[in-house]
Design a protein around this motif. Structure first.
Motif, PDB file in Angstrom:
ATOM      1  N   THR A  47       0.841  -1.200   0.000  1.00  0.00           N
ATOM      2  CA  THR A  47       0.000   0.000   0.000  1.00  0.00           C
ATOM      3  C   THR A  47       0.873   1.245   0.000  1.00  0.00           C
ATOM      4  O   THR A  47       1.722   1.420   0.867  1.00  0.00           O
ATOM      5  N   THR A 217      -9.502   5.520  -2.199  1.00  0.00           N
ATOM      6  CA  THR A 217      -8.807   4.243  -2.141  1.00  0.00           C
ATOM      7  C   THR A 217      -8.823   3.594  -3.519  1.00  0.00           C
ATOM      8  O   THR A 217      -9.871   3.529  -4.174  1.00  0.00           O
ATOM      9  N   THR A 219      -7.417   0.077  -5.721  1.00  0.00           N
ATOM     10  CA  THR A 219      -6.865  -1.271  -5.654  1.00  0.00           C
ATOM     11  C   THR A 219      -6.319  -1.658  -7.024  1.00  0.00           C
ATOM     12  O   THR A 219      -6.739  -1.116  -8.049  1.00  0.00           O
ATOM     13  N   GLN A 234      -2.427  -1.598  -3.490  1.00  0.00           N
ATOM     14  CA  GLN A 234      -3.360  -0.529  -3.126  1.00  0.00           C
ATOM     15  C   GLN A 234      -2.637   0.808  -3.098  1.00  0.00           C
ATOM     16  O   GLN A 234      -1.461   0.887  -2.746  1.00  0.00           O
ATOM     17  N   ASP A 236      -3.547   4.569  -1.423  1.00  0.00           N
ATOM     18  CA  ASP A 236      -4.459   5.391  -0.627  1.00  0.00           C
ATOM     19  C   ASP A 236      -4.122   6.859  -0.834  1.00  0.00           C
ATOM     20  O   ASP A 236      -2.950   7.253  -0.743  1.00  0.00           O
TER      21      ASP A 236
END
Length: 520
Positions: A47, A217, A219, A234, A236
């Motif tokens: 992430t 968000t 993905t 991911q 963010d």
């Protein structure tokens, strides 16, 4: 449909000025490219977290001129081509591109089995629909300015081939396909829709959540054409109100990147971050109205240019993150560099000779983001002597106000910044007679003819010769003084691995392939 042209011009210019406001300085992590992150291992957490300002309007891929919105769209969308860290073209949705023998048609072949995130096939009809929306008569797209007078029509030739028919030969046309608002949207996409509510794209990621006032968000898109090279699972995005808030977030480890700035580098410990290679992202042009006194006199324009201490400007205004300019619009990173021009340097004796004992009085009009440069220019001119300069600093809304008398296009002297573009694009936008953004009211048939020839040939030797002549006219006539080219870089957390292969901006396609994040 009635088009409000003045409103459209302001929206278009807001894009051309990417990186003006200090509020965008930190999001211009996206305007930096290249550079190694921590040498590294594969992603453990997968992430990546970045900070943006919340977009100031409805997010629409075709019409937005808000940089933050472009970043959000860019993570989930894909264009035909992009530019790598050195400005070399790379195919994205396009597998190949080729010009016809007369240079009037460019044929783009799409990759096999492309699809959007909703599972629908991406074909030539989607490409045609996207560009028809951009170049149409009633288009409100900021991207339209790049194609005006160049692109006539777009047509499909089967499911995977697209023909771009030009009004004139244009050797650098593929670079225009890396511009703003050119990510491919599904045919039938509503140019007035809020994309964030039903985000469909063909990019590296899929927008799965958008929270107003908070963030978004993304993905990984398993159906992306190059999914194997996307390490991150991911991304963010967190929204921050200002530069200081983003700096504190980076300092606490909350986000993974921040734009390098004197404030950031003086606040942070160098051992705590990795800095990418710098990337030239803009120049701040001093535009002189050559149709009115005192700047209808070439001697006064030259005196202005020779009164500037450019090295000092680089040091004090840009904190060293810039390269001295020489009053042409060829960026230091341009593939072709003009040759044979003497580098302008401060010459007090020649300034006095050119002015002949007279004092030139005028006002510089600019906006808040350019205040520091305006003040230094004012101080340097008055220190040299022969100049009496006042400043008029406006808000962005005032400076780019709607109407035929908008200050940034009509004040006698203005300072406006311009994001990186092709040299020929600058001629079309700010030097060509009657160009919508020709704040200098300048005209040179010879410059226009040379530029048309420059774009009609692919012969490297001929293009070099034409570039030399184009630059010499810009340098000699001086409708625009270019004291420096600013650069930007990104500060990355040590946990970030890999190398950004291109700028995280629209020319670079917001490319996160090869980037990973290790566990803290």
């Amino acid at each position: 449909m009635t088009v409000d042209l003045t409103s459209r011009r302001r929206r278009l210019k807001r894009l051309a000025l990417a990186a003006t406001a200090s509020a965008l300085a930190l999001t211009l992590a996206a305007c930096s490219s290249g550079g190694d992150a921590s040498p590294g291992s594969s992603s453990d957490t997968g992430t990546y977290t970045l900070g943006l300002q919340e977009p100031d309007s409805t997010i629409n891929p075709l019409t937005t001129s808000d940089y933050n919105a472009m970043f959000i769209v860019g993570l989930a969308s894909e264009g035909l081509l992009s530019q790598d860290a050195k400005g070399k073209l790379e195919g994205r949705l396009a597998d190949s591109w080729k010009a016809s023998s007369d240079g009037r048609t460019w044929t783009v072949q799409l990759r096999d089995d492309l699809q959007f995130s909703d599972g629908a096939a991406l074909t030539s009809k989607d490409v045609v629909a996207t560009f028809d929306s951009i170049i149409g008569k009633d288009s409100q797209s900021p991207g339209k300015s790049s194609f005006d007078g160049i692109l006539q029509s777009v047509a499909a030739d089967g499911a995977s081939t697209v023909d771009f028919t030009l009004a004139k030969p244009y050797a650098d046309f593929p670079y225009l396909l890396t511009g703003s608002n050119t990510t491919i949207q599904p045919a039938g996409f509503d140019a007035g829709a809020n994309w964030a509510k039903q985000p469909v794209g063909a990019g590296q990621f899929v927008l799965t959540k958008y929270s107003a006032g908070q963030g978004a968000t993304f993905t990984k898109n398993p159906d992306y054409w190059d999914a194997k090279d996307v390490e991150l699972q991911q991304v963010d995005v967190k929204f921050y109100a200002d530069d200081q808030a983003q700096l504190l977030a980076f300092q606490s480890g909350e986000i993974d990147q921040i734009a390098a700035s004197p404030t950031a580098t003086s606040t942070l410990q160098a051992s705590d971050y990795t800095e990418t290679e710098p990337y030239f992202n803009k120049f701040d042009g001093i535009f002189l109205d050559v149709t009115k006194a005192p700047f209808d006199d070439p001697k006064v324009r030259e005196a202005f240019a020779l009164a500037l201490d450019r090295e000092e400007i680089v040091k004090t205004v840009y904190g060293g993150a810039a390269e001295v300019g020489n009053d042409t619009t060829f960026f230091p990173s341009s593939a072709i560099q003009p040759k044979g021009l003497e580098q302008r340097e401060q010459d007090k004796a020649k300034v006095a000779d050119l002015l002949g004992g007279t004092t030139v009085s005028f006002e510089i009009t600019t906006l808040d983001a350019e205040k520091a440069l305006a003040q230094v220019v004012q101080q340097q001119l008055e220190a040299v002597g022969g100049f009496d300069v006042t400043l008029k600093v406006l808000t962005s809304a005032q400076y780019y106000a709607d109407g035929d008398d908008t200050p940034w296009l009509n004040a006698p002297v203005t300072i406006t910044n311009w994001a990186q573009r092709l040299p020929a694009q600058y001629v079309d936008l700010i030097y060509r007679d009657g160009a919508v953004w020709n704040a200098s009211k300048y005209s040179s048939p010879e410059l226009e003819q040379l530029t048309d020839r420059y774009e009609s040939t692919t012969d490297e030797s001929e293009r070099q010769d034409l570039a030399n002549q184009i630059a010499e006219i810009e340098w000699t006539d001086l409708p625009v003084i270019v004291p420096a080219f600013a650069s930007s870089s990104i500060l990355l957390q040590k946990r970030v691995t890999g190398t950004f292969r291109s700028g995280q901006d629209f020319p670079g396609g917001f490319d996160f392939r090869g980037i990973g994040v290790t566990a803290s």
